[in-house]
Scaffold this motif. Structure first.
Motif, PDB file in Angstrom:
ATOM      1  N   ILE A  72       1.189  -1.358  -0.360  1.00 53.85           N
ATOM      2  CA  ILE A  72       0.021  -0.132  -0.285  1.00 53.85           C
ATOM      3  C   ILE A  72       0.599   1.414  -0.153  1.00 53.85           C
ATOM      4  O   ILE A  72       2.011   1.289   1.194  1.00 53.85           O
ATOM      5  N   LYS A  73       0.268   2.244  -0.852  1.00 56.98           N
ATOM      6  CA  LYS A  73       1.672   3.488  -1.107  1.00 56.98           C
ATOM      7  C   LYS A  73       0.890   4.492  -0.059  1.00 56.98           C
ATOM      8  O   LYS A  73      -0.083   4.709   0.249  1.00 56.98           O
ATOM      9  N   ILE A  74       2.273   5.055   1.109  1.00 54.51           N
ATOM     10  CA  ILE A  74       1.628   5.827   2.656  1.00 54.51           C
ATOM     11  C   ILE A  74       2.512   6.803   1.985  1.00 54.51           C
ATOM     12  O   ILE A  74       3.204   7.172   1.972  1.00 54.51           O
ATOM     13  N   ASP A  75       1.188   8.089   1.923  1.00 55.29           N
ATOM     14  CA  ASP A  75       2.342   9.522   1.870  1.00 55.29           C
ATOM     15  C   ASP A  75       2.201   9.741   3.641  1.00 55.29           C
ATOM     16  O   ASP A  75       1.731  10.293   4.555  1.00 55.29           O
ATOM     17  N   GLN A  76       3.483   9.885   4.448  1.00 54.06           N
ATOM     18  CA  GLN A  76       4.051   9.782   5.730  1.00 54.06           C
ATOM     19  C   GLN A  76       3.230  11.124   6.421  1.00 54.06           C
ATOM     20  O   GLN A  76       2.712  11.753   7.447  1.00 54.06           O
TER      21      GLN A  76
END
Length: 210
Positions: A72-76
């Motif tokens: 899953i792509k995460i934008d921290q």
């Protein structure tokens, strides 16, 4: 009757082109679907992602549900913004809430069915090997999380939703299959199921009952 969600025409979470696949399989299998030599009827349904807007895995003999294999792509930075109350969680249960009190541990981490997520106060981590693609975290924090890039579908078989004798959910048959036109990999699965079902199925017995 074949049925598909709106897929990539409207939804950013769709992992394959549900509308095209529904159309192509309906055209290719006209004789099988409308003048079947099968023990009983056979329904296709197509969901673009695990949110299951069409409820394919509960209503069809052959359900194609979009999924992905990678992380899953995460934008921290966006995750931190949610925690700080700068973004409103996108979930009906949060209506009317004070966004400044958004508790990522309670609202996201603790609700993960496979417990694959962790938050150390600064970074959100997801163990992909344990993720069951339930979509809860993505649905709750859509600005911070997004589906992966290695997309395809899972195949579930044997569901039905009759009024009289109760519903039966589909069983996972293929965890991941590529879904690209002309859909050769999926057709091979369908035709193998049909060959077995025609040999083993009783009259008026759906494939899930067989």
């Amino acid at each position: 009757t074949p049925e598909a969600c709106l897929g990539q025409s409207r939804c950013e979470y769709a992992c394959y082109n549900t509308q095209d696949m529904c159309y192509q399989l309906t055209q290719d299998y006209q004789d099988e679907l409308h003048r079947p030599a099968f023990p009983y009827k056979f329904k296709f349904k197509f969901d673009g992602c695990p949110n299951g807007c069409v409820a394919a895995m509960a209503r069809s003999d052959f359900a194609v549900v979009g999924t992905w294999k990678d992380d899953i792509k995460i934008d921290q930075e966006a995750v931190k913004a949610y925690v700080a109350g700068e973004f409103a969680p996108n979930a009906g249960a949060h209506a009317g809430r004070d966004w400044g009190k958004f508790d990522i541990q309670k609202e996201v981490i603790d609700l993960c069915p496979s417990k694959c997520m962790s938050w150390d106060g600064n970074k959100l981590s997801i163990k992909t090997a344990d993720c069951v693609r339930c979509m809860h975290c993505i649905n709750t924090m859509p600005r911070a999380l997004h589906i992966g890039d290695e997309r395809g579908a899972s195949i579930l078989c044997g569901a039905k939703a009759p009024v009289v004798d109760g519903a039966q959910m589909g069983s996972l048959l293929v965890p991941f299959v590529p879904v690209e036109a002309p859909y050769t990999e999926v057709k091979e699965i369908i035709e193998k199921i049909w060959d077995w079902w025609m040999e083993e199925g009783k009259n008026r017995e759906r494939v899930g009952e067989t």
